[in-house]
Design a protein around this motif. Structure first.
Motif, PDB file in Angstrom:
ATOM      1  N   VAL A  21      20.505 -25.918  80.089  1.00  0.00           N
ATOM      2  CA  VAL A  21      21.524 -24.873  79.960  1.00  0.00           C
ATOM      3  C   VAL A  21      21.836 -24.252  81.110  1.00  0.00           C
ATOM      4  CG1 VAL A  21      21.851 -22.820  78.798  1.00  0.00           C
ATOM      5  CG2 VAL A  21      20.611 -24.441  77.475  1.00  0.00           C
ATOM      6  N   ASN A  22      20.725 -23.884  82.101  1.00  0.00           N
ATOM      7  CA  ASN A  22      20.995 -23.237  83.350  1.00  0.00           C
ATOM      8  C   ASN A  22      19.941 -23.604  84.207  1.00  0.00           C
ATOM      9  OD1 ASN A  22      22.233 -21.767  85.199  1.00  0.00           O
ATOM     10  ND2 ASN A  22      21.214 -19.908  84.285  1.00  0.00           N
ATOM     11  N   ALA A  23      20.125 -24.049  85.375  1.00  0.00           N
ATOM     12  CA  ALA A  23      19.323 -24.370  86.562  1.00  0.00           C
ATOM     13  C   ALA A  23      19.446 -23.536  87.819  1.00  0.00           C
ATOM     14  CB  ALA A  23      19.338 -25.794  86.897  1.00  0.00           C
ATOM     15  N   THR A  24      18.552 -22.561  88.095  1.00  0.00           N
ATOM     16  CA  THR A  24      18.841 -21.546  89.163  1.00  0.00           C
ATOM     17  C   THR A  24      17.807 -22.112  90.215  1.00  0.00           C
ATOM     18  OG1 THR A  24      19.010 -19.857  87.648  1.00  0.00           O
ATOM     19  CG2 THR A  24      18.563 -19.154  90.005  1.00  0.00           C
ATOM     20  N   SER A  25      18.326 -22.405  91.499  1.00  0.00           N
ATOM     21  CA  SER A  25      17.564 -22.899  92.597  1.00  0.00           C
ATOM     22  C   SER A  25      16.925 -21.747  93.053  1.00  0.00           C
ATOM     23  CB  SER A  25      18.345 -23.433  93.874  1.00  0.00           C
ATOM     24  OG  SER A  25      19.218 -22.494  94.301  1.00  0.00           O
ATOM     25  N   ALA A  26      15.896 -22.030  94.013  1.00  0.00           N
ATOM     26  CA  ALA A  26      14.999 -21.047  94.674  1.00  0.00           C
ATOM     27  C   ALA A  26      15.505 -20.073  95.402  1.00  0.00           C
ATOM     28  CB  ALA A  26      13.778 -21.748  95.413  1.00  0.00           C
ATOM     29  N   ARG A  27      16.602 -20.666  96.228  1.00  0.00           N
ATOM     30  CA  ARG A  27      17.396 -19.779  97.159  1.00  0.00           C
ATOM     31  C   ARG A  27      18.269 -18.505  96.536  1.00  0.00           C
ATOM     32  NH1 ARG A  27      22.158 -23.095  98.141  1.00  0.00           N
ATOM     33  NH2 ARG A  27      21.655 -24.992  96.984  1.00  0.00           N
ATOM     34  N   LEU A  28      18.453 -18.971  95.100  1.00  0.00           N
ATOM     35  CA  LEU A  28      19.387 -18.085  94.404  1.00  0.00           C
ATOM     36  C   LEU A  28      18.679 -17.151  93.401  1.00  0.00           C
ATOM     37  CD1 LEU A  28      22.382 -20.579  93.681  1.00  0.00           C
ATOM     38  CD2 LEU A  28      22.211 -18.676  95.499  1.00  0.00           C
ATOM     39  N   GLU A  35      14.284 -21.699  88.351  1.00  0.00           N
ATOM     40  CA  GLU A  35      14.277 -21.614  86.904  1.00  0.00           C
ATOM     41  C   GLU A  35      15.125 -22.628  86.084  1.00  0.00           C
ATOM     42  OE1 GLU A  35      14.397 -17.881  83.889  1.00  0.00           O
ATOM     43  OE2 GLU A  35      16.345 -18.232  84.368  1.00  0.00           O
ATOM     44  N   ILE A  36      14.691 -23.236  85.220  1.00  0.00           N
ATOM     45  CA  ILE A  36      15.349 -24.138  84.294  1.00  0.00           C
ATOM     46  C   ILE A  36      15.214 -23.535  82.952  1.00  0.00           C
ATOM     47  CG2 ILE A  36      15.428 -26.504  83.347  1.00  0.00           C
ATOM     48  CD1 ILE A  36      14.354 -27.376  86.042  1.00  0.00           C
ATOM     49  N   ARG A  37      16.452 -23.548  82.346  1.00  0.00           N
ATOM     50  CA  ARG A  37      16.540 -22.750  80.962  1.00  0.00           C
ATOM     51  C   ARG A  37      17.151 -24.107  80.159  1.00  0.00           C
ATOM     52  NH1 ARG A  37      15.168 -17.959  80.249  1.00  0.00           N
ATOM     53  NH2 ARG A  37      16.149 -17.724  78.011  1.00  0.00           N
ATOM     54  N   LEU A  38      16.715 -24.546  78.707  1.00  0.00           N
ATOM     55  CA  LEU A  38      17.046 -25.642  78.329  1.00  0.00           C
ATOM     56  C   LEU A  38      17.244 -25.292  76.728  1.00  0.00           C
ATOM     57  CD1 LEU A  38      14.431 -26.703  76.087  1.00  0.00           C
ATOM     58  CD2 LEU A  38      13.509 -27.127  78.356  1.00  0.00           C
ATOM     59  N   SER A  39      18.179 -26.080  76.160  1.00  0.00           N
ATOM     60  CA  SER A  39      18.224 -25.931  74.602  1.00  0.00           C
ATOM     61  C   SER A  39      17.751 -27.184  73.998  1.00  0.00           C
ATOM     62  CB  SER A  39      19.752 -25.825  74.344  1.00  0.00           C
ATOM     63  OG  SER A  39      20.509 -27.117  74.891  1.00  0.00           O
ATOM     64  N   VAL A  40      17.424 -26.924  72.694  1.00  0.00           N
ATOM     65  CA  VAL A  40      16.845 -27.953  71.746  1.00  0.00           C
ATOM     66  C   VAL A  40      17.780 -28.247  70.659  1.00  0.00           C
ATOM     67  CG1 VAL A  40      14.731 -29.003  70.759  1.00  0.00           C
ATOM     68  CG2 VAL A  40      14.512 -27.493  72.830  1.00  0.00           C
ATOM     69  N   TRP A  41      18.164 -29.421  70.263  1.00  0.00           N
ATOM     70  CA  TRP A  41      18.890 -29.690  69.092  1.00  0.00           C
ATOM     71  C   TRP A  41      18.115 -30.504  68.209  1.00  0.00           C
ATOM     72  CZ3 TRP A  41      24.370 -28.138  68.371  1.00  0.00           C
ATOM     73  CH2 TRP A  41      24.736 -27.382  69.380  1.00  0.00           C
ATOM     74  N   ALA A  42      18.270 -30.489  66.964  1.00  0.00           N
ATOM     75  CA  ALA A  42      17.639 -31.393  65.882  1.00  0.00           C
ATOM     76  C   ALA A  42      18.691 -31.698  64.894  1.00  0.00           C
ATOM     77  CB  ALA A  42      16.321 -30.763  65.247  1.00  0.00           C
ATOM     78  N   ASP A  43      18.253 -32.831  64.059  1.00  0.00           N
ATOM     79  CA  ASP A  43      19.079 -33.296  63.049  1.00  0.00           C
ATOM     80  C   ASP A  43      19.108 -31.995  62.159  1.00  0.00           C
ATOM     81  OD1 ASP A  43      18.994 -35.940  64.027  1.00  0.00           O
ATOM     82  OD2 ASP A  43      17.505 -36.587  62.675  1.00  0.00           O
ATOM     83  N   ALA A  44      20.295 -32.014  61.384  1.00  0.00           N
ATOM     84  CA  ALA A  44      20.579 -30.577  60.884  1.00  0.00           C
ATOM     85  C   ALA A  44      19.310 -30.165  59.690  1.00  0.00           C
ATOM     86  CB  ALA A  44      21.903 -30.563  60.273  1.00  0.00           C
TER      87      ALA A  44
END
Length: 136
Positions: free
Chosen positions: A100-107, A111-120
């Motif tokens: 979802v979002n990746a923030t580098s060390a210099r910024l 941090e890495i944020r993720l989303s998870v989707w599954a069959d409904a």
């Protein structure tokens, strides 16, 4: 066997079960790994009960084109996210995991944020079990 809802075109309908969660114990800088929003990730159960977050990292730098991309462990899911995802992984359900979002060390990261989707159907079952405390 659970029935999976499909759209008219035959595609499997997916439901977000986690909209955005940070990877715990991040092992590397997203910039160095070449990761950005929309990139696919994978989840892998570990013997001690954790769930590893894996990335198909693209090599960067001057020799990056000469090296092959490989799966590496980025970190792990925290306890709440693990509680939602573990039952689906245990049953062999299909998950779609994306950055979802990746923030580098210099910024201010890394941090890495993720989303998870599954069959409904799987997603609704996991969320209901988590709310009632019967997950896992």
């Amino acid at each position: 066997m659970a029935r999976t809802a499909t759209q008219p075109g035959g595609e499997i309908m997916m439901q977000a079960i986690i909209h955005s969660v940070a990877v715990v114990g991040l092992t590397d800088d997203p910039d160095r790994l070449g990761l950005g929003p929309g990139d696919p990730l994978a989840l892998s159960p570990e013997p001690e009960g954790g769930i590893a977050v894996m990335a198909h990292a693209r090599p960067t730098g001057p020799l990056g084109r000469l090296r092959r991309a490989r799966w590496i462990t980025l970190g792990h899911l925290g306890p709440t996210a693990r509680g939602l995802v573990a039952p689906i992984l245990t049953r062999g359900g299909h998950l779609r995991v994306r950055v979802v979002n990746a923030t580098s060390a210099r910024l201010g990261g890394p941090e890495i944020r993720l989303s998870v989707w599954a069959d409904a159907d799987e997603g609704r079952a996991a969320q209901a079990a988590h709310r009632t405390g019967t997950a896992g």
